[in-house]
Write a protein that holds these residues in place. Structure first.
Motif, PDB file in Angstrom:
ATOM      1  N   PHE A  40       0.540   8.867   4.334  1.00 52.65           N
ATOM      2  CA  PHE A  40      -0.668   8.703   3.520  1.00 52.65           C
ATOM      3  C   PHE A  40      -1.094   7.241   3.438  1.00 52.65           C
ATOM      4  O   PHE A  40      -2.289   6.939   3.427  1.00 52.65           O
ATOM      5  CB  PHE A  40      -0.452   9.320   2.136  1.00 52.65           C
ATOM      6  N   GLN A  41      -0.136   6.345   3.381  1.00 52.33           N
ATOM      7  CA  GLN A  41      -0.445   4.909   3.370  1.00 52.33           C
ATOM      8  C   GLN A  41      -1.210   4.513   4.626  1.00 52.33           C
ATOM      9  O   GLN A  41      -2.147   3.720   4.575  1.00 52.33           O
ATOM     10  CB  GLN A  41       0.856   4.098   3.265  1.00 52.33           C
ATOM     11  N   LEU A  42      -0.846   5.076   5.759  1.00 50.09           N
ATOM     12  CA  LEU A  42      -1.468   4.714   7.029  1.00 50.09           C
ATOM     13  C   LEU A  42      -2.790   5.435   7.296  1.00 50.09           C
ATOM     14  O   LEU A  42      -3.528   5.046   8.195  1.00 50.09           O
ATOM     15  CB  LEU A  42      -0.486   4.992   8.174  1.00 50.09           C
ATOM     16  N   SER A  43      -3.096   6.455   6.522  1.00 53.31           N
ATOM     17  CA  SER A  43      -4.323   7.221   6.751  1.00 53.31           C
ATOM     18  C   SER A  43      -5.545   6.507   6.168  1.00 53.31           C
ATOM     19  O   SER A  43      -5.572   6.188   4.976  1.00 53.31           O
ATOM     20  CB  SER A  43      -4.220   8.606   6.117  1.00 53.31           C
ATOM     21  N   PRO A  44      -6.576   6.299   6.971  1.00 51.33           N
ATOM     22  CA  PRO A  44      -7.803   5.701   6.448  1.00 51.33           C
ATOM     23  C   PRO A  44      -8.546   6.650   5.500  1.00 51.33           C
ATOM     24  O   PRO A  44      -9.471   6.231   4.812  1.00 51.33           O
ATOM     25  CB  PRO A  44      -8.627   5.417   7.703  1.00 51.33           C
ATOM     26  N   LEU A  45      -8.127   7.904   5.453  1.00 51.28           N
ATOM     27  CA  LEU A  45      -8.780   8.887   4.583  1.00 51.28           C
ATOM     28  C   LEU A  45      -8.191   8.904   3.174  1.00 51.28           C
ATOM     29  O   LEU A  45      -8.713   9.587   2.292  1.00 51.28           O
ATOM     30  CB  LEU A  45      -8.675  10.286   5.200  1.00 51.28           C
ATOM     31  N   ILE A  46      -7.126   8.168   2.961  1.00 50.76           N
ATOM     32  CA  ILE A  46      -6.472   8.118   1.654  1.00 50.76           C
ATOM     33  C   ILE A  46      -6.732   6.757   1.017  1.00 50.76           C
ATOM     34  O   ILE A  46      -6.459   5.716   1.620  1.00 50.76           O
ATOM     35  CB  ILE A  46      -4.952   8.370   1.782  1.00 50.76           C
ATOM     36  N   SER A  47      -7.264   6.789  -0.201  1.00 52.35           N
ATOM     37  CA  SER A  47      -7.585   5.539  -0.897  1.00 52.35           C
ATOM     38  C   SER A  47      -6.580   5.190  -1.982  1.00 52.35           C
ATOM     39  O   SER A  47      -6.488   4.028  -2.391  1.00 52.35           O
ATOM     40  CB  SER A  47      -8.980   5.639  -1.511  1.00 52.35           C
ATOM     41  N   ASN A  48      -5.825   6.168  -2.458  1.00 50.15           N
ATOM     42  CA  ASN A  48      -4.983   5.949  -3.625  1.00 50.15           C
ATOM     43  C   ASN A  48      -3.817   6.926  -3.585  1.00 50.15           C
ATOM     44  O   ASN A  48      -3.995   8.101  -3.245  1.00 50.15           O
ATOM     45  CB  ASN A  48      -5.842   6.175  -4.875  1.00 50.15           C
ATOM     46  N   ILE A  49      -2.624   6.447  -3.933  1.00 45.71           N
ATOM     47  CA  ILE A  49      -1.426   7.289  -3.979  1.00 45.71           C
ATOM     48  C   ILE A  49      -0.792   7.161  -5.354  1.00 45.71           C
ATOM     49  O   ILE A  49      -0.554   6.050  -5.841  1.00 45.71           O
ATOM     50  CB  ILE A  49      -0.393   6.866  -2.904  1.00 45.71           C
ATOM     51  N   VAL A  50      -0.490   8.301  -5.963  1.00 46.72           N
ATOM     52  CA  VAL A  50       0.299   8.349  -7.189  1.00 46.72           C
ATOM     53  C   VAL A  50       1.603   9.052  -6.833  1.00 46.72           C
ATOM     54  O   VAL A  50       1.581  10.169  -6.309  1.00 46.72           O
ATOM     55  CB  VAL A  50      -0.425   9.097  -8.326  1.00 46.72           C
ATOM     56  N   LEU A  51       2.715   8.392  -7.091  1.00 48.16           N
ATOM     57  CA  LEU A  51       4.031   8.954  -6.815  1.00 48.16           C
ATOM     58  C   LEU A  51       4.637   9.429  -8.121  1.00 48.16           C
ATOM     59  O   LEU A  51       4.765   8.659  -9.073  1.00 48.16           O
ATOM     60  CB  LEU A  51       4.922   7.900  -6.149  1.00 48.16           C
ATOM     61  N   VAL A  52       4.997  10.705  -8.153  1.00 53.24           N
ATOM     62  CA  VAL A  52       5.609  11.296  -9.346  1.00 53.24           C
ATOM     63  C   VAL A  52       7.081  11.525  -9.025  1.00 53.24           C
ATOM     64  O   VAL A  52       7.413  12.232  -8.069  1.00 53.24           O
ATOM     65  CB  VAL A  52       4.923  12.626  -9.729  1.00 53.24           C
ATOM     66  N   THR A  53       7.954  10.932  -9.809  1.00 55.68           N
ATOM     67  CA  THR A  53       9.381  10.985  -9.536  1.00 55.68           C
ATOM     68  C   THR A  53      10.164  11.396 -10.777  1.00 55.68           C
ATOM     69  O   THR A  53       9.584  11.588 -11.848  1.00 55.68           O
ATOM     70  CB  THR A  53       9.864   9.617  -8.984  1.00 55.68           C
ATOM     71  N   SER A  54      11.457  11.510 -10.622  1.00 50.94           N
ATOM     72  CA  SER A  54      12.316  11.855 -11.755  1.00 50.94           C
ATOM     73  C   SER A  54      12.666  10.593 -12.549  1.00 50.94           C
ATOM     74  O   SER A  54      12.563   9.477 -12.028  1.00 50.94           O
ATOM     75  CB  SER A  54      13.608  12.516 -11.262  1.00 50.94           C
ATOM     76  N   THR A  55      13.094  10.777 -13.769  1.00 54.10           N
ATOM     77  CA  THR A  55      13.529   9.652 -14.597  1.00 54.10           C
ATOM     78  C   THR A  55      14.664   8.907 -13.910  1.00 54.10           C
ATOM     79  O   THR A  55      14.685   7.673 -13.888  1.00 54.10           O
ATOM     80  CB  THR A  55      14.003  10.161 -15.980  1.00 54.10           C
TER      81      THR A  55
END
Length: 168
Positions: A40-55
């Motif tokens: 997703f970082q490398l895709s020009p079609l993605i402008s923003n990433i939210v990563l949801v992880t565990s505590t």
């Protein structure tokens, strides 16, 4: 100009069936989660990433994002007790002006630029889309241990991610 999307990468699961946290296992010299975020970082079609992880993995995930210098990762947040709760937290974290959103499973590192593009295009045409593959296995409908039917696999699809949709 092609519209872009934001993506919520859900990586808060406990990997109970696996017995250990599969997102942090090595794959081709890097951890699985890194491969997923890279796509997703490398895709020009993605402008923003939210990563949801565990505590338990919050500090590790934030350190990974900083180490990798993923500039599209705008937030790393703790998820909920169920996948749907984690997705909701991720969506709540997105900027209010986000038009298109993808939800992607952090444990699916083989998402391709073609899948990302096709998903976004299909969602823009139909308001929602999901990646899927035809079922190859024979599927039986069973009740109380008795087979009642063999389902026609030509009509069955296994749903995957990303799931893409219009977001008000």
């Amino acid at each position: 100009m092609q519209e872009t999307a934001s993506v919520v990468i859900v990586a808060a699961g406990a990997s109970r069936r696996m017995g250990r946290d599969k997102l942090w296992l090595p794959l081709a010299g890097r951890i699985i989660l890194a491969h997923t975020i890279d796509a997703f970082q490398l895709s020009p079609l993605i402008s923003n990433i939210v990563l949801v992880t565990s505590t338990e993995r919050l500090a590790d995930a934030r350190a990974l994002c900083q180490e990798e210098q993923w500039h599209k990762v705008s937030a790393v947040v703790v998820g909920g007790s169920r996948r749907q709760d984690s997705v909701c937290i991720g969506l709540d974290t997105l900027a209010p002006k986000t038009r298109w959103v993808m939800i992607h499973d952090g444990a699916r590192p083989f998402v391709t630029p073609t899948i990302i593009e096709a998903g976004l295009q299909a969602a823009q045409q139909h308001m929602a889309a999901v990646a899927a593959v035809p079922v190859k296995d024979t599927i039986k409908q069973v009740q109380d241990g008795v087979i009642h039917a063999t389902l026609d696999r030509s009509q069955l699809w296994a749903i995957q991610t990303p799931q893409v949709f219009s977001f008000p």
